[in-house]
Enzyme design. Structure first.
Site, PDB file in Angstrom:
ATOM      1  N   CYS A  59      23.676  17.467 -13.153  1.00  0.00           N
ATOM      2  CA  CYS A  59      22.601  17.244 -12.175  1.00  0.00           C
ATOM      3  C   CYS A  59      22.738  15.883 -11.522  1.00  0.00           C
ATOM      4  O   CYS A  59      22.198  15.641 -10.455  1.00  0.00           O
ATOM      5  CB  CYS A  59      21.237  17.428 -12.812  1.00  0.00           C
ATOM      6  SG  CYS A  59      21.056  16.523 -14.326  1.00  0.00           S
ATOM      7  N   GLU A 109      13.191  18.577 -15.658  1.00  0.00           N
ATOM      8  CA  GLU A 109      14.364  17.943 -15.053  1.00  0.00           C
ATOM      9  C   GLU A 109      15.138  19.042 -14.360  1.00  0.00           C
ATOM     10  O   GLU A 109      15.560  20.004 -14.991  1.00  0.00           O
ATOM     11  CB  GLU A 109      15.252  17.269 -16.116  1.00  0.00           C
ATOM     12  CG  GLU A 109      14.646  16.049 -16.764  1.00  0.00           C
ATOM     13  CD  GLU A 109      14.321  14.924 -15.793  1.00  0.00           C
ATOM     14  OE1 GLU A 109      14.849  14.914 -14.656  1.00  0.00           O
ATOM     15  OE2 GLU A 109      13.504  14.056 -16.159  1.00  0.00           O
TER      16      GLU A 109
HETATM   17  O1  TXE Z   1      19.404  28.025 -14.981  1.00  0.00           O
HETATM   18  P1  TXE Z   1      17.938  28.405 -15.410  1.00  0.00           P
HETATM   19  P2  TXE Z   1      20.758  28.846 -15.252  1.00  0.00           P
HETATM   20  C1  TXE Z   1      21.310  25.250 -11.769  1.00  0.00           C
HETATM   21  C2  TXE Z   1      22.729  25.547 -11.344  1.00  0.00           C
HETATM   22  C3  TXE Z   1      22.984  26.900 -11.919  1.00  0.00           C
HETATM   23  C4  TXE Z   1      21.622  27.545 -11.794  1.00  0.00           C
HETATM   24  C5  TXE Z   1      21.358  28.678 -12.737  1.00  0.00           C
HETATM   25  O2  TXE Z   1      22.799  25.590  -9.945  1.00  0.00           O
HETATM   26  O3  TXE Z   1      23.926  27.612 -11.197  1.00  0.00           O
HETATM   27  O4  TXE Z   1      20.729  26.492 -12.050  1.00  0.00           O
HETATM   28  O5  TXE Z   1      21.641  28.281 -14.081  1.00  0.00           O
HETATM   29  C6  TXE Z   1      15.667  29.369 -19.294  1.00  0.00           C
HETATM   30  N1  TXE Z   1      10.891  31.014 -18.347  1.00  0.00           N
HETATM   31  N2  TXE Z   1      21.237  24.417 -12.947  1.00  0.00           N
HETATM   32  O6  TXE Z   1      20.575  30.294 -15.048  1.00  0.00           O
HETATM   33  O7  TXE Z   1      17.657  29.816 -15.105  1.00  0.00           O
HETATM   34  C7  TXE Z   1      17.120  29.784 -19.449  1.00  0.00           C
HETATM   35  O8  TXE Z   1      17.243  30.814 -20.418  1.00  0.00           O
HETATM   36  C8  TXE Z   1      11.341  30.108 -19.237  1.00  0.00           C
HETATM   37  C9  TXE Z   1      21.027  23.030 -12.704  1.00  0.00           C
HETATM   38  O9  TXE Z   1      21.265  28.420 -16.577  1.00  0.00           O
HETATM   39  O10 TXE Z   1      17.036  27.389 -14.841  1.00  0.00           O
HETATM   40  C10 TXE Z   1      17.761  28.475 -19.856  1.00  0.00           C
HETATM   41  O11 TXE Z   1      17.548  28.229 -21.237  1.00  0.00           O
HETATM   42  N3  TXE Z   1      12.631  29.781 -19.372  1.00  0.00           N
HETATM   43  C11 TXE Z   1      20.548  22.304 -13.916  1.00  0.00           C
HETATM   44  C12 TXE Z   1      17.014  27.453 -19.008  1.00  0.00           C
HETATM   45  O12 TXE Z   1      15.759  28.084 -18.678  1.00  0.00           O
HETATM   46  C13 TXE Z   1      13.527  30.371 -18.563  1.00  0.00           C
HETATM   47  C14 TXE Z   1      21.186  22.710 -15.205  1.00  0.00           C
HETATM   48  C15 TXE Z   1      17.730  27.072 -17.709  1.00  0.00           C
HETATM   49  O13 TXE Z   1      18.001  28.272 -16.995  1.00  0.00           O
HETATM   50  C16 TXE Z   1      13.115  31.323 -17.600  1.00  0.00           C
HETATM   51  C17 TXE Z   1      21.356  24.140 -15.319  1.00  0.00           C
HETATM   52  C18 TXE Z   1      11.743  31.628 -17.509  1.00  0.00           C
HETATM   53  N4  TXE Z   1      11.278  32.505 -16.623  1.00  0.00           N
HETATM   54  C19 TXE Z   1      21.398  24.922 -14.194  1.00  0.00           C
HETATM   55  N5  TXE Z   1      14.217  31.738 -16.946  1.00  0.00           N
HETATM   56  C20 TXE Z   1      20.628  20.807 -13.700  1.00  0.00           C
HETATM   57  N6  TXE Z   1      20.338  20.353 -12.489  1.00  0.00           N
HETATM   58  O14 TXE Z   1      20.936  20.058 -14.617  1.00  0.00           O
HETATM   59  C21 TXE Z   1      15.275  31.089 -17.471  1.00  0.00           C
HETATM   60  N7  TXE Z   1      14.855  30.261 -18.458  1.00  0.00           N
END
Ligand code: TXE
Length: 486
Positions: free
Chosen positions: A290, A256
């Site tokens: 989201c 998602e």
């Molecule tokens: O997201 P990440 P972040 C968007 C929103 C925000 C941006 C960054 O624009 O500013 O994403 O947020 C884990 N392998 N959204 O940094 O990086 C991480 O530790 C496995 C939209 O929080 O996607 C966290 O637990 N896992 C969104 C989770 O992934 C990894 C909601 C999400 O982190 C990883 C949140 C890797 N290589 C942020 N790298 C929505 N649309 O609902 C990171 N993680």
């Protein structure tokens, strides 16, 4: 709620591996985005080997947990749900402090997490199948569901109780074992949930909590051959990475990711209702959803009236400390997100979008990441109208008529949720059928969903089976077809 010592306490959040609370290899901290002088939690950060230990524990626990009776699983989930509901105010307080949602929103999210566990307690008792005659004589065929195995659950920060709940509850209900990794920004929420789950006396290893970086802990979960299925919610970029790694080793995967959700306002709409939907959908929770209505697509004849009313409403919103009574919108989650939002203000202005309101960093009594809600009049090609911002910034796009509005609504790489405000049954029904999304709303904000029905989208927003409701079984179970000669 009265401010108590709980409003300031620093929690020590440990990880939960193989039925034991453990310290990490290093320690991290989370801070209150409403008051950055306040440390909400000091938490244990795992490395690769600790994460691998949690995965092994889940793999070892699977043969036992998968054979537990549905009654046992239902009882466990019901107990967890009851405790969450009984403690929703306390959990909501923690959530508001760590993530920055206003206290009422945070308490409502905690309650939702409790209801999700209760819902899946019932679902554990309803795992059904099909039985039918074979095309061959005297042969019976049945289709049954079995748990998938070890599931890796990777959660974001924006719904730090509800999203983990809607992953953990179905995983356990259908007989899987769990390795759960919360976002680094909200470890205390993950730990508080784990504490409640741990009290439900699950066999050691059935549920494991590991905290730490995405690159180390998350990546280890994604790449482990012992993890049979991965459910991820977060950014598009990380989701792509998870998909690549998971599909390379043929693990089941569910993603998602983002949205750029349209809210269409037709000329026949109740304009006050439409403005309510826009304010709620685009700006509450600081736009960090989201499902946020970040594109407001308004029919030309009511465009100006809508913008004037919306601007008026934005000016009346209270932005401030998440625990303060009367605050409508709390801070954004951290300094990085605030800087990113302010950068979007520059991008929007530079590309020629017309600035209508807001978008400034705000000073309050405490040092927090406060920002006024922002509104632009944009063109469909503007980046501000195409890319997910994840902040309190929305834009209005003008539409000539309903067909044009529908075209604009679908003109996006995303497909999570789409809303329409109209009093026309004809347009409402047409929109419900032709919006290229996973969820539609009529005269409702695009954000704000029920816990017992499927959640998810199409196009670039989601990948794999839906989350929530009884459709969650598609991801958390595997189908087996059995043949038997009578
Ligand atoms: O997201 P990440 P972040 C968007 C929103 C925000 C941006 C960054 O624009 O500013 O994403 O947020 C884990 N392998 N959204 O940094 O990086 C991480 O530790 C496995 C939209 O929080 O996607 C966290 O637990 N896992 C969104 C989770 O992934 C990894 C909601 C999400 O982190 C990883 C949140 C890797 N290589 C942020 N790298 C929505 N649309 O609902 C990171 N993680």
């Amino acid at each position: 709620m009265k401010r108590t010592e709980l409003s300031h306490v620093t929690h020590t959040a440990r990880q939960y591996i193989n039925g034991r609370w453990q310290t990490g290899v290093t320690t991290g901290s989370s801070e209150n985005p409403s008051d950055t002088s306040e440390v909400v939690a000091e938490y244990a950060r795992a490395d690769r080997s600790q994460t691998e230990a949690a995965i092994r524990a889940a793999a070892d626990a699977f043969p036992h947990w998968r054979r537990t009776t549905p009654q046992r699983r239902a009882d466990v989930l019901d107990q967890i749900g009851s405790e969450i509901l009984a403690r929703k105010d306390q959990l909501g307080l923690l959530l508001a402090r760590e993530e920055g949602k206003t206290l009422p929103e945070a308490i409502a999210e905690a309650a939702r997490a409790g209801h999700i566990f209760k819902f899946f307690a019932g679902e554990a008792l309803r795992v059904g199948g099909e039985s039918m005659d074979s095309v061959r004589p005297d042969v019976l065929v049945d289709v049954t569901r079995e748990p998938v195995g070890v599931v890796g659950l990777i959660a974001p920060w924006n719904f730090p109780l509800a999203i983990p709940a809607w992953k953990i509850a179905p995983a356990l209900a259908y007989g899987n074992t769990v390795v759960f990794k919360p976002s680094e920004l909200v470890p205390a929420c993950g730990w508080a949930l784990a504490e409640i789950i741990a009290r439900a006396t699950l066999p050691a290893g059935t549920f494991n909590l590991v905290m730490g970086s995405g690159r180390e802990v998350g990546q280890t979960i994604v790449e482990s051959p012992l993890v049979d299925a991965l459910s991820f919610t977060g950014s598009v970029a990380t989701g792509e990475r998870v998909l690549q790694a998971a599909s390379a080793r043929r693990a089941k995967v569910q993603l998602e990711m983002g949205g750029k959700n349209p809210l269409v306002v037709l000329a026949d709409a109740d304009l006050d209702r439409a403005v309510d939907c826009a304010v709620q959908g685009a700006y509450f929770s600081a736009g960090q959803r989201c499902t946020a209505s970040s594109r407001l697509i308004v029919e030309a004849s009511v465009h100006d009236a809508f913008v004037v009313r919306l601007r008026h409403r934005l000016a009346a919103l209270h932005i401030g400390h998440a625990l303060e009574r009367g605050v409508d919108i709390g801070p954004v989650v951290n300094g990085e997100q605030l800087a990113q939002n302010l950068e979007w203000m520059t991008i929007a202005r530079d590309e020629g979008a017309e600035h209508v309101y807001g978008g400034e960093a705000l000073q309050r009594a405490t040092t927090g990441h406060f920002m006024s809600p922002a509104l632009f009049l944009a063109k469909p090609q503007h980046r501000v109208a195409r890319e997910e911002i994840f902040g309190p910034i929305a834009c209005v796009l003008q539409a000539d008529d309903y067909e044009h509005a529908l075209h604009l609504a679908n003109d996006t790489p995303f497909g999570l949720c789409a809303g329409i405000c109209t009093t026309s049954l004809k347009y409402a029904m047409h929109f419900r059928r032709h919006a290229e999304v996973g969820m539609t709303m009529v005269n409702l904000p695009t954000a704000g969903i029920d816990f017992h029905v499927p959640f998810g989208g199409r196009k670039g927003s989601s990948y794999g089976p839906r989350e929530q409701g009884r459709y969650a079984a598609e991801f958390y179970t595997s189908i087996k077809t059995g043949y038997m000669m009578a």
